[in-house]
Design a protein around this motif. Structure first.
Motif, PDB file in Angstrom:
ATOM      1  N   ILE A  82     -71.248 118.999  43.996  1.00  0.00           N
ATOM      2  CA  ILE A  82     -69.862 118.922  44.450  1.00  0.00           C
ATOM      3  C   ILE A  82     -69.159 120.257  44.239  1.00  0.00           C
ATOM      4  CG2 ILE A  82     -67.616 117.840  44.018  1.00  0.00           C
ATOM      5  CD1 ILE A  82     -69.068 115.273  43.354  1.00  0.00           C
TER       6      ILE A  82
ATOM      7  N   THR B 215     -63.509 113.003  53.995  1.00  0.00           N
ATOM      8  CA  THR B 215     -64.634 113.564  53.239  1.00  0.00           C
ATOM      9  C   THR B 215     -64.552 113.235  51.752  1.00  0.00           C
ATOM     10  OG1 THR B 215     -63.411 115.651  53.058  1.00  0.00           O
ATOM     11  CG2 THR B 215     -65.005 115.469  54.848  1.00  0.00           C
TER      12      THR B 215
ATOM     13  N   LEU C 203     -67.536 112.360  48.539  1.00  0.00           N
ATOM     14  CA  LEU C 203     -67.601 112.885  47.174  1.00  0.00           C
ATOM     15  C   LEU C 203     -67.580 111.755  46.151  1.00  0.00           C
ATOM     16  CD1 LEU C 203     -65.160 115.937  47.437  1.00  0.00           C
ATOM     17  CD2 LEU C 203     -67.648 115.902  47.672  1.00  0.00           C
TER      18      LEU C 203
ATOM     19  N   GLU D 209     -58.931 116.765  52.943  1.00  0.00           N
ATOM     20  CA  GLU D 209     -60.125 115.976  52.643  1.00  0.00           C
ATOM     21  C   GLU D 209     -59.825 114.481  52.698  1.00  0.00           C
ATOM     22  OE1 GLU D 209     -62.294 117.062  49.212  1.00  0.00           O
ATOM     23  OE2 GLU D 209     -62.944 118.973  50.090  1.00  0.00           O
TER      24      GLU D 209
ATOM     25  N   LYS E 252     -63.545 119.761  41.893  1.00  0.00           N
ATOM     26  CA  LYS E 252     -62.664 120.254  42.949  1.00  0.00           C
ATOM     27  C   LYS E 252     -61.690 121.300  42.422  1.00  0.00           C
ATOM     28  CE  LYS E 252     -62.377 119.156  46.555  1.00  0.00           C
ATOM     29  NZ  LYS E 252     -63.023 119.820  47.732  1.00  0.00           N
TER      30      LYS E 252
ATOM     31  N   TYR F  31     -70.859 109.907  45.050  1.00  0.00           N
ATOM     32  CA  TYR F  31     -71.797 110.487  44.087  1.00  0.00           C
ATOM     33  C   TYR F  31     -71.757 109.687  42.780  1.00  0.00           C
ATOM     34  CZ  TYR F  31     -72.780 114.772  46.740  1.00  0.00           C
ATOM     35  OH  TYR F  31     -73.217 115.665  47.678  1.00  0.00           O
TER      36      TYR F  31
ATOM     37  N   VAL G 264     -65.256 114.319  39.465  1.00  0.00           N
ATOM     38  CA  VAL G 264     -65.129 114.791  40.851  1.00  0.00           C
ATOM     39  C   VAL G 264     -63.901 115.684  40.984  1.00  0.00           C
ATOM     40  CG1 VAL G 264     -64.749 114.092  43.252  1.00  0.00           C
ATOM     41  CG2 VAL G 264     -66.319 112.783  41.799  1.00  0.00           C
TER      42      VAL G 264
ATOM     43  N   SER H 216     -67.723 122.542  47.209  1.00  0.00           N
ATOM     44  CA  SER H 216     -66.286 122.839  47.205  1.00  0.00           C
ATOM     45  C   SER H 216     -66.032 124.341  47.280  1.00  0.00           C
ATOM     46  CB  SER H 216     -65.637 122.261  45.947  1.00  0.00           C
ATOM     47  OG  SER H 216     -65.778 120.852  45.900  1.00  0.00           O
TER      48      SER H 216
END
Length: 274
Positions: free
Chosen positions: A12, A95, A99, A90, A113, A102, A109, A16
């Motif tokens: 991730i 999207t 994420l 996002e 980001k 996961y 997460v 990103s």
């Protein structure tokens, strides 16, 4: 094939960073940071020499403040692009659901980001700033390192607080373009309010409004520590906080920053319905 533990976070983070700094964004902003930092540092050294000797905390503060002016604004633009518009988009594109699929907790997460959107930008900004200072004025910086560090901490407190607030706004609105517009409006509205409160303090002869505002923006307290605020009547000093007071405002400012980011994490982890 089953992912090994720890890989989802790195995936991730890598995705990103690729999205936030795809070519030529990283190169353009690195160039803007570098050219504006060295240009304003050279300008700052000439200006500050007119008003103070080339030594001491006051000179160092003036030098850092002038050098940091335009690069800090560029930093804000990059944050608005990555955090406000990027994060909001996002949600808009959907999207974020990918994420969240996961095998990671939501707060991890969000951490990935923010490390990309905010952490990389901050490292690039500070890295170029400190490199320029140590190249152009090594003795001054070494002798007044505390002033340098406090100057950067004070100047970054307000942008970080604004970032946390706008992160919450982006999560609530879930539209990148609208979140960006609201972020720009909020930034300029707060700037205008700061100017009005400064004029109000001077005209009323009371520093109370500036003292309250300095909790949100500790750079004000640092500014008036080195450049005392005078009254319009009688020429007496209206506000001249000592260094310990500046540190108190700095601690208050970062308490607000931490609280705002904790709220953002709580909302993303517990309240966000996706």
């Amino acid at each position: 094939m089953e992912r090994r533990k720890g890989h989802p976070f790195l995936e991730i983070l890598a995705a990103s960073i690729h999205e936030d700094f795809r070519f030529p964004i990283l190169e353009v902003f690195a160039f803007l940071y570098a050219i504006s930092t060295f240009a304003f540092l050279g300008l700052g050294s000439r200006i500050t020499l007119m008003f103070s000797p080339r030594s001491g905390a006051a000179y160092t503060y003036q030098l850092v403040s002038i050098q940091m002016g335009m690069p800090l604004f560029i930093f804000l633009i990059l944050i608005f692009k990555n955090v406000v518009y990027g994060f909001g988009s996002e949600f808009e594109k959907g999207t974020i659901q990918t994420l969240l699929s996961y095998p990671l907790k939501r707060h991890m997460v969000l951490t990935a980001k923010l490390l990309s959107a905010l952490g990389v930008s901050l490292l690039m900004f500070l890295g170029i700033q400190f490199f320029a200072l140590f190249i152009m004025a090594p003795q001054t910086v070494s002798a007044n390192l505390t002033t340098v560090i406090v100057s950067y901490l004070a100047s970054l407190s307000y942008p970080l607080f604004l970032t946390a607030i706008l992160l919450i706004v982006a999560m609530k609105i879930r539209k990148g373009g609208l979140a960006l517009v609201l972020g720009i409006v909020l930034y300029f509205a707060l700037s205008v309010a700061q100017g009005i409160l400064t004029v109000l303090s001077i005209t009323t002869g009371s520093p109370l409004t500036l003292q309250a505002l300095s909790i949100l923006n500790p750079s004000l307290a640092l500014q008036y520590h080195f450049n005392p605020l005078g009254s319009l009547t009688g020429g007496e000093t209206l506000w001249n906080p000592d260094f310990n007071e500046v540190l108190a405002y700095l601690m208050g400012g970062y308490c607000l920053v931490i609280a705002a980011f904790l709220i953002a994490y709580y909302y993303f982890s517990r309240r966000l319905n996706i």
